[in-house]
Every structure is written in structure tokens, then in C-alpha cells.
Design an enzyme around this catalytic site. Structure first.
Site, PDB file in Angstrom:
ATOM      1  N   TYR A 106       0.816  -1.220   0.000  1.00  0.00           N
ATOM      2  CA  TYR A 106       0.000   0.000   0.000  1.00  0.00           C
ATOM      3  C   TYR A 106       0.849   1.269   0.000  1.00  0.00           C
ATOM      4  O   TYR A 106       0.331   2.359   0.202  1.00  0.00           O
ATOM      5  CB  TYR A 106      -0.928   0.029   1.216  1.00  0.00           C
ATOM      6  CG  TYR A 106      -2.112  -0.910   1.132  1.00  0.00           C
ATOM      7  CD1 TYR A 106      -2.241  -1.839   0.106  1.00  0.00           C
ATOM      8  CD2 TYR A 106      -3.117  -0.852   2.085  1.00  0.00           C
ATOM      9  CE1 TYR A 106      -3.324  -2.700   0.054  1.00  0.00           C
ATOM     10  CE2 TYR A 106      -4.211  -1.707   2.033  1.00  0.00           C
ATOM     11  CZ  TYR A 106      -4.310  -2.636   1.017  1.00  0.00           C
ATOM     12  OH  TYR A 106      -5.390  -3.475   0.980  1.00  0.00           O
ATOM     13  N   ASP A 140      -5.315  -4.721   6.603  1.00  0.00           N
ATOM     14  CA  ASP A 140      -6.550  -4.219   6.012  1.00  0.00           C
ATOM     15  C   ASP A 140      -7.568  -5.350   5.899  1.00  0.00           C
ATOM     16  O   ASP A 140      -8.723  -5.230   6.311  1.00  0.00           O
ATOM     17  CB  ASP A 140      -6.224  -3.634   4.633  1.00  0.00           C
ATOM     18  CG  ASP A 140      -7.415  -2.929   4.010  1.00  0.00           C
ATOM     19  OD1 ASP A 140      -8.348  -2.571   4.753  1.00  0.00           O
ATOM     20  OD2 ASP A 140      -7.415  -2.747   2.781  1.00  0.00           O
TER      21      ASP A 140
HETATM   22 MG    MG Z   1     -10.192  -1.626   4.594  1.00  0.00          MG
END
Ligand code: MG
Ligand code: NAI
Length: 360
Positions: free
Chosen positions: A124, A248
Site C-alpha cells: 500500500y 486491512d
Molecule cells: Mg479496509
């Protein structure tokens, strides 16, 4: 002493759940002074940018913010608000507690987990090379000359950087969080056998750092194995320490374990600043109806209170949420009820005030 807090209502259901959360935090009566600033679609209309400088400046001066979700516009080449915030304010740790709440049915005996997610590195980091671009071609050439890798011409690339320094700080953060919150065990998820120089380095660095915290138990587990173990018996886990991408994914898995996105609070924390927000997004499908569940946002507010040293007020708010949920009368449609966002906010605020007479 007053606490200065920047409030960013955000987009979609953001303003609705923010208003309810503000009502509850005001009822906790710890002298919060709100600085309201815009971000997201509202800010784009007013200032021509998703994250105006005056909003970032407000967070820098108040040091803490309560933020509603932001709708990421599709196309247009804008930098994501959440990425901007995390990078500009160096909010390197995401903390997302998922605990079973009274009156909300779950499939398991008990769930009380905290995801600690590295927030700045990994896949990310935003280092990407588009298929067919000159940069992607140059990268392919470089990889061929560096290691003899023959990569397809029609490949795109996302780079996964993980550093010792970036890992060290999140590992220390997780261990210190465990100590400060009476948590006993940290489980680190990785795929070090496949990605030796990124996940492997994350694991190695954690092993070294963990020696400074002999009072906190820790173990590591392969990320794929972790998902099946969590689905089967989440009560075996306590803190989950994860690189960005896995963090995440596992956060949403944990939200599912305890009854959905409307309930899970979160914090993005750095050395200097902290931004508190629900795990959920702007929910365009229900925005404007006044039926969004404000509890995730309210519990994010409780995390903020704890962060600024208002421990008792934080417990007060969490207790009030538990009261409202366990009575089961005032609840939003996602929990099977028919109350509005503000009715839930008002009911929680009423319970917050009742706490003055002690928990019943
Ligand atoms: Mg998320
Ligand atoms: P979402 O979390 O907004 O919605 C997923 C589903 O959960 C929807 O059916 C929604 O109605 C429901 N839901 C979410 N929060 C709820 C609440 N408080 N009460 C009741 N139901 C709730 O995720 P989605 O649809 O993928 O994303 C929508 C937008 O939000 C996108 O533009 C996305 O980029 C943005 N987003 C922003 C985040 C942030 O600013 N931190 C985080 C996640 C998404």
C-alpha cells in the site's frame, strides 16, 4: 483543561454519524473544543482539493482528530485522502479493536481482538507502475539485468517495501500497547517463507524487538493459516500484529466476527498526531436516510478520549454503548432495529449522563 479536537465530518453517512458521536462526547463533559474542518467531496467543492491545507493545519494544532469516512472519487487522479493523512502526519499505526458487544449475536463464544496494522509501507506504499508505461518497461529491463527475471511485457507492478525501521516502530508500538492495555499475547501474521526479504524482514525484526518485552507473549503464524484459525476460533487470539495489506483484510474479517462494519472503531496513530475513525466507509447506499449506525464512530470517539488521557470518560462512553445495545430497543436497521442514527446517539448520550450516578 479543554481538549482541542479537529472534527472532519466527511462524506456520505460521515456527517450523520459524526453528529451523533459529537453529541455523545459532549455528554461525557470533558471540555472538548471542536474545530470543524472539511475533507473529501465537501472540501473539493469548497477548496478544490480533497484534503485542504487548513484541515491538515487544524490537525497539526489540535494533534487529535475525529474523522468521518471519505468517498474516494473514481478517476480524476486525486491522491487518496487517507493516504495523504497517513503519509503527511506519519500515522504509522492503525489500531482496530473488535470485541463482541452485548446484545449483538455472534457465531463464536467470545471475541476480543485488536488489530495493530502497519500503516505506511508494504504493497500500500503507492509505488506502482502501469502496464505498458515506459516506467514499467524500464523496471522490467532493470529486473532482467539485476536478477535475470523475464517478466511479461503486459505486466503491471506494485512494489512491496518493508523496512527494518518501519517495522521496528510498529512492533514496539504493539508491545507497548499490549502492556498499557493489559493484553497478554501478540500474534504476528506473515508469509515469510515466500516473501523472505519483505515479510521475512518483518518477522526477523519483530523477533529481535520482542526480546525487550519478555512479559508479553508472542507467536508468529502464516497469514493464510491465521484466516482459517480466526474463522474457527477467534477466542485464541488477542493482539494481531500485521503488515499493511494483511492488516486491512484481517480488520474486515474481524468486523464480520463481531457483527459488522457499523460497530468497529479505529485509530491511526503516529508519534505526534492521531486520527480516530470508524473502519467503515461513506456507505453511499444508505447516506442521507439518517439510518447509519453511529456506534463505530462513537467508539472511535471513546478511543480518542482514552488517547487524550480521559480514561474514565472513555469507559463511560463504552459502558453507555453496552447499555444501549444490551437493552436492544434503540438500534439501527443493520442490527435489526428501526431507530435513526440520532436516536441511537441521543440514547447513548443519555446513558453517558446516567453514569454520573455510577453504573447500574
Ligand atoms: Mg479496509
Ligand atoms: P462501506 O463501509 O461504506 O459500506 C459497505 C457496506 O456496509 C454498505 O452496505 C454500507 O451500507 C454498510 N455500512 C457501512 N457503514 C455502516 C454503518 N455505520 N451503519 C450501517 N451500515 C453501514 O464500504 P464501500 O461501500 O466499499 O465504500 C464506500 C466509499 O467509502 C468508497 O468511496 C470508499 O473509498 C470509501 N471508504 C472510505 C474509508 C475511510 O474514509 N476511512 C474507509 C473505507 C471506504
Amino acid at each position: 483543561m479543554a481538549h482541542l479536537v479537529t472534527l472532519i465530518p466527511g462524506d456520505g453517512i460521515g456527517p450523520e454519524v459524526s453528529e451523533a458521536a459529537r453529541l455523545v462526547l459532549d455528554a461525557a463533559d470533558v471540555g472538548i473544543e471542536w474545530i470543524e474542518r472539511s475533507a473529501g467531496a465537501t472540501a473539493l467543492g469548497l477548496h478544490g482539493e480533497l484534503m485542504p491545507a487548513e484541515t491538515l493545519d487544524a490537525i497539526r494544532s489540535s494533534r487529535v482528530a475525529l474523522k468521518g469516512p471519505i468517498t474516494t472519487p473514481v478517476g480524476g487522479g486525486f491522491r487518496s485522502v487517507n493516504v495523504t493523512l497517513r503519509q503527511d502526519l506519519d500515522l504509522f499505526a492503525a489500531v482496530r479493536p473488535a470485541r463482541a458487544l452485548p446484545g449483538v449475536p455472534i457465531r463464536h463464544r467470545s471475541v476480543d481482538l485488536v488489530v495493530v496494522r502497519e500503516n505506511t509501507e508494504d504493497l500500500y506504499a503507492g509505488i506502482e507502475f502501469e502496464r505498458g508505461s515506459p516506467e514499467a518497461a524500464a523496471l522490467r529491463d532493470e529486473l532482467r539485468s539485476l536478477g535475470g527475471y523475464e517478466l511479461r511485457e503486459d505486466a503491471g507492478f506494485s512494489v512491496k517495501p518493508i523496512s527494518v525501521s518501519g517495522t521496528r516502530r510498529i512492533v514496539r508500538f504493539a508491545f507497548e500497547y499490549a502492556r498499557a492495555n493489559g493484553r497478554k499475547k501478540i500474534t504476528l501474521g506473515h508469509k515469510a517463507n515466500v516473501m523472505r526479504y519483505s515479510d521475512g524482514l518483518f518477522l526477523e525484526t519483530a523477533e529481535l524487538e520482542s526480546r525487550g518485552f519478555p512479559d508479553v507473549d508472542w507467536q508468529d503464524i502464516q497469514i493464510d493459516h491465521l484466516t482459517s484459525r480466526l474463522a474457527k476460533d477467534p477466542s485464541r487470539f488477542d493482539i494481531l500484529l500485521l503488515p499493511n495489506l494483511y492488516g486491512d483484510i484481517i480488520s474486515d474479517l474481524c468486523a464480520g466476527l463481531v457483527g459488522g462494519l457499523g460497530l468497529i472503531p479505529g485509530a491511526n496513530i503516529g508519534w505526534e498526531y492521531a486520527v480516530f475513525e470508524a473502519v467503515h466507509g461513506s456507505a453511499p447506499d444508505i447516506a442521507g436516510h439518517g439510518t447509519a449506525n453511529p456506534i463505530a464512530m462513537i467508539l472511535s470517539g471513546a478511543m480518542l478520549l482514552r488517547h487524550v488521557g480521559e480514561q474514565a470518560a472513555a469507559e463511560n462512553v463504552e459502558w453507555a454503548v453496552d447499555q444501549v445495545l444490551s437493552r436492544g430497543v434503540v438500534r439501527t436497521p443493520d442490527l435489526g432495529g428501526s431507530s435513526t442514527t440520532m436516536q441511537v446517539g441521543e440514547e447513548v448520550a443519555t446513558q453517558v449522563t446516567a453514569w454520573e450516578h455510577g453504573p447500574s
